[in-house]
Design a protein around this motif. Structure first.
Motif, PDB file in Angstrom:
ATOM      1  N   GLY A   1       0.771  -1.237   0.000  1.00  0.00           N
ATOM      2  CA  GLY A   1       0.000   0.000   0.000  1.00  0.00           C
ATOM      3  C   GLY A   1       0.798   1.280   0.000  1.00  0.00           C
ATOM      4  O   GLY A   1       0.231   2.369   0.201  1.00  0.00           O
ATOM      5  N   VAL A   2       2.116   1.201  -0.202  1.00  0.00           N
ATOM      6  CA  VAL A   2       2.944   2.408  -0.307  1.00  0.00           C
ATOM      7  C   VAL A   2       3.824   2.313  -1.541  1.00  0.00           C
ATOM      8  O   VAL A   2       4.086   1.224  -2.059  1.00  0.00           O
ATOM      9  N   ARG A   3       4.283   3.446  -2.013  1.00  0.00           N
ATOM     10  CA  ARG A   3       5.242   3.482  -3.105  1.00  0.00           C
ATOM     11  C   ARG A   3       6.646   3.411  -2.513  1.00  0.00           C
ATOM     12  O   ARG A   3       6.948   4.067  -1.519  1.00  0.00           O
ATOM     13  N   VAL A   4       7.506   2.609  -3.130  1.00  0.00           N
ATOM     14  CA  VAL A   4       8.847   2.347  -2.613  1.00  0.00           C
ATOM     15  C   VAL A   4       9.885   2.605  -3.694  1.00  0.00           C
ATOM     16  O   VAL A   4       9.685   2.228  -4.858  1.00  0.00           O
TER      17      VAL A   4
ATOM     18  N   SER B   1       5.092   2.388   9.795  1.00  0.00           N
ATOM     19  CA  SER B   1       4.880   3.830   9.820  1.00  0.00           C
ATOM     20  C   SER B   1       3.392   4.168   9.886  1.00  0.00           C
ATOM     21  O   SER B   1       2.567   3.450   9.326  1.00  0.00           O
ATOM     22  N   PRO B   2       3.048   5.269  10.539  1.00  0.00           N
ATOM     23  CA  PRO B   2       1.653   5.708  10.544  1.00  0.00           C
ATOM     24  C   PRO B   2       1.191   6.071   9.136  1.00  0.00           C
ATOM     25  O   PRO B   2       2.008   6.404   8.273  1.00  0.00           O
ATOM     26  N   PRO B   3      -0.114   6.016   8.865  1.00  0.00           N
ATOM     27  CA  PRO B   3      -0.628   6.433   7.555  1.00  0.00           C
ATOM     28  C   PRO B   3      -0.212   7.868   7.244  1.00  0.00           C
ATOM     29  O   PRO B   3      -0.089   8.705   8.142  1.00  0.00           O
ATOM     30  N   GLY B   4       0.007   8.138   5.976  1.00  0.00           N
ATOM     31  CA  GLY B   4       0.363   9.486   5.554  1.00  0.00           C
ATOM     32  C   GLY B   4       1.814   9.853   5.799  1.00  0.00           C
ATOM     33  O   GLY B   4       2.177  11.030   5.705  1.00  0.00           O
ATOM     34  N   THR B   5       2.655   8.860   6.085  1.00  0.00           N
ATOM     35  CA  THR B   5       4.055   9.127   6.424  1.00  0.00           C
ATOM     36  C   THR B   5       4.982   8.839   5.260  1.00  0.00           C
ATOM     37  O   THR B   5       4.888   7.783   4.628  1.00  0.00           O
TER      38      THR B   5
ATOM     39  N   VAL C   1       6.494   6.331   0.374  1.00  0.00           N
ATOM     40  CA  VAL C   1       5.537   7.437   0.434  1.00  0.00           C
ATOM     41  C   VAL C   1       4.134   6.872   0.211  1.00  0.00           C
ATOM     42  O   VAL C   1       3.968   5.817  -0.413  1.00  0.00           O
ATOM     43  N   PRO C   2       3.102   7.551   0.713  1.00  0.00           N
ATOM     44  CA  PRO C   2       1.735   7.072   0.494  1.00  0.00           C
ATOM     45  C   PRO C   2       1.404   6.994  -0.988  1.00  0.00           C
ATOM     46  O   PRO C   2       1.857   7.827  -1.793  1.00  0.00           O
ATOM     47  N   VAL C   3       0.618   6.005  -1.352  1.00  0.00           N
ATOM     48  CA  VAL C   3       0.234   5.825  -2.748  1.00  0.00           C
ATOM     49  C   VAL C   3      -0.499   7.051  -3.289  1.00  0.00           C
ATOM     50  O   VAL C   3      -0.304   7.453  -4.439  1.00  0.00           O
ATOM     51  N   ASP C   4      -1.349   7.663  -2.436  1.00  0.00           N
ATOM     52  CA  ASP C   4      -2.118   8.820  -2.901  1.00  0.00           C
ATOM     53  C   ASP C   4      -1.315  10.109  -2.899  1.00  0.00           C
ATOM     54  O   ASP C   4      -1.817  11.167  -3.305  1.00  0.00           O
ATOM     55  N   GLY C   5      -0.057  10.056  -2.431  1.00  0.00           N
ATOM     56  CA  GLY C   5       0.806  11.224  -2.457  1.00  0.00           C
ATOM     57  C   GLY C   5       0.563  12.224  -1.347  1.00  0.00           C
ATOM     58  O   GLY C   5       1.267  13.241  -1.261  1.00  0.00           O
TER      59      GLY C   5
END
Length: 340
Positions: A74-77, A123-127, A96-100
Motif C-alpha cells: 500500500g505504499v510506493r517504494v 509507519s503511521p498512515p500518511g508518512t 511514500v503514500p500511494v495517494d501522495g
C-alpha cells in the motif's frame, strides 16, 4: 501523552524456559527495572554531541532516488542514497503514500541484523519514511574494512570517541533527516523517528540534539548504562564490549560518550518505549535505563521478552507496533513563529 498505568500481569513477566548459560532477566523484576538510573556522563557530553550534530548539518547530503518506484503493502517504494559525514554514501529506501498525501516524515532505523527492505507497515498512515542502512550494515551501506557483523562493528574505532563508528551511525540519522526533507519537503515540521535494538540506541543518541524530530518510538534500545551493561552477559553486541572491557577497562572512558541512557536525560520530545523484561540479546536493565532517564513525555509498553521466540510473541509485537503508530500519529506539527 502521559504514561499509562503499568501492567498488572507482572506474574507473567518472569523468566521463560531457555538454555542460555545466564539468566536473561539478570535477576531484575519489573519494579527493579523501573528504578535503574542513567549515568550522568562526562561534563562535556552535550558539547561533544552538539558539535557533531552541527558538523552533520553542514553536509551536502545530495539525496538521490535510484531505480524505479514500485508499490508494496500500500505504499510506493524506491531505492534511495545520500551522503553522510566523512563522505560516506548511505543506501536505503524511501516509502511514500500511494495517494501522495504526506502528513509527516519518519527516519526508521534497524537492528544489528541490518535491513534488506523497508518494513512499511510500521509507519503511521500518511508518512513519508526513509529507511537507511546505517554505515557498515545492511545490504546498502557496507564499507571496506568495517565488519558487518555486530561483534566487530560495535568495536570498530572504539579506541577514541572521535573514531568510534557508533558516532558515524548517529550522524547517518541526522543526514537521513536532511535527505528526507529535501526529497519530500512536506515532511518539514513533522519529523519522527523509529528504531529497534541497535536502532533504538542510536536514536536515543541522535534525538536530543536535533529539533527537527517531534516524537519517537524506541524498541528494546541498546547502549543503555554502559557501566552496568559491561557486567551483564548477553548474546548481542554487548558481549563483545564486555569482553573488550575485561581486557581494557579504560574503554569505558570512550563508551561514556555513547551511552543511550545518558543521552535520554537530554531528550525532551515525546517518546514511546517498548522494553523487555527478558532479553538474552540486550540486557533489560539497559533498556529500562533509557526509558527511565527520558526528560520529556513518555509512554512505556512492557514486553515479556525481546530477541526471543516465546508464546504470544506475534500478538505482543503487533500490539507494540500499533501502539507506536498511534503514538506517532499524535505528533503536533511545528508552528512557525511570527516573522520579525
Amino acid at each position: 501523552m502521559s504514561t499509562p498505568p503499568l501492567p498488572t500481569h507482572t506474574d507473567e513477566l518472569g523468566s521463560l524456559p531457555h538454555d542460555f548459560p545466564f539468566d536473561p532477566t539478570h535477576g531484575y523484576a519489573l519494579p527493579r527495572l523501573l528504578a535503574v538510573k542513567a549515568p550522568s556522563g562526562p561534563d562535556d557530553f552535550a558539547d561533544f554531541w552538539r558539535e557533531r550534530h552541527a558538523s552533520a548539518l553542514r553536509v551536502d547530503t545530495a539525496p538521490r532516488i535510484e531505480g524505479p518506484w514500485t508499490t508494496v503493502d500500500g505504499v510506493r517504494v524506491a531505492d534511495v542514497s545520500y551522503t553522510s559525514t566523512d563522505g560516506v554514501r548511505i543506501g536505503g529506501w524511501l516509502t511514500v503514500p500511494v495517494d501522495g498525501r504526506v502528513t509527516q516524515g519518519c527516519v526508521s532505523t534497524h537492528g544489528y541484523g541490518g535491513r534488506t527492505a523497508p518494513d512499511s507497515w510500521q509507519s503511521p498512515p500518511g508518512t513519508a519514511t526513509i529507511w537507511p542502512c546505517l554505515r557498515g550494515l545492511g545490504t546498502r551501506s557496507l564499507l571496506p574494512g568495517v565488519p558487518s557483523h555486530s561483534a566487530g562493528h560495535v568495536l570498530h574505532g572504539i579506541g577514541a570517541r572521535e573514531s568510534y563508528l557508533i558516532g558515524g551511525c548517529v550522524a547517518d540519522v541526522w543526514c537521513a533527516a536532511t535527505a528526507l526533507r529535501l526529497l519530500v519537503p512536506e515532511t518539514a515540521g513533522r519529523m519522527t523517528y523509529l528504531g529497534t535494538s541497535f536502532g533504538g540506541g542510536i536514536g536515543a543518541l541522535a534525538l536530543p540534539w536535533d529539533d527537527r524530530f517531534r516524537a519517537a518510538g524506541l524498541t528494546v534500545p541498546t547502549f543503555g548504562n554502559h557501566p552496568l551493561r559491561v557486567t551483564l552477559p548477553c548474546t548481542g553486541s554487548g558481549e563483545s564490549v564486555r569482553t573488550r572491557f575485561a581486557e581494557d577497562p579504560s574503554v569505558l572512558d570512550v563508551l561514556a560518550y555513547f551511552d543511550a541512557a545518558t543521552a535520554a536525560r537530554h531528550i525532551e520530545i515525546p517518546v514511546h518505549v517498548g522494553a523487555a523484561v527478558f532479553d538474552p540479546h540486550v540486557p533489560p536493565p539497559g533498556q529500562f535505563a533509557v526509558h527511565n532517564a527520558l526528560a520529556g513525555p513518555r509512554e512505556l509498553l512492557v514486553l515479556r521478552a525481546g530477541h526471543f521466540d516465546h508464546p504470544g510473541e506475534p500478538a505482543e509485537t503487533a500490539a507494540l507496533e500499533e501502539a507506536q503508530r498511534q503514538f506517532l500519529s499524535r505528533v503536533d506539527p511545528v508552528v512557525p513563529g511570527p516573522t520579525v
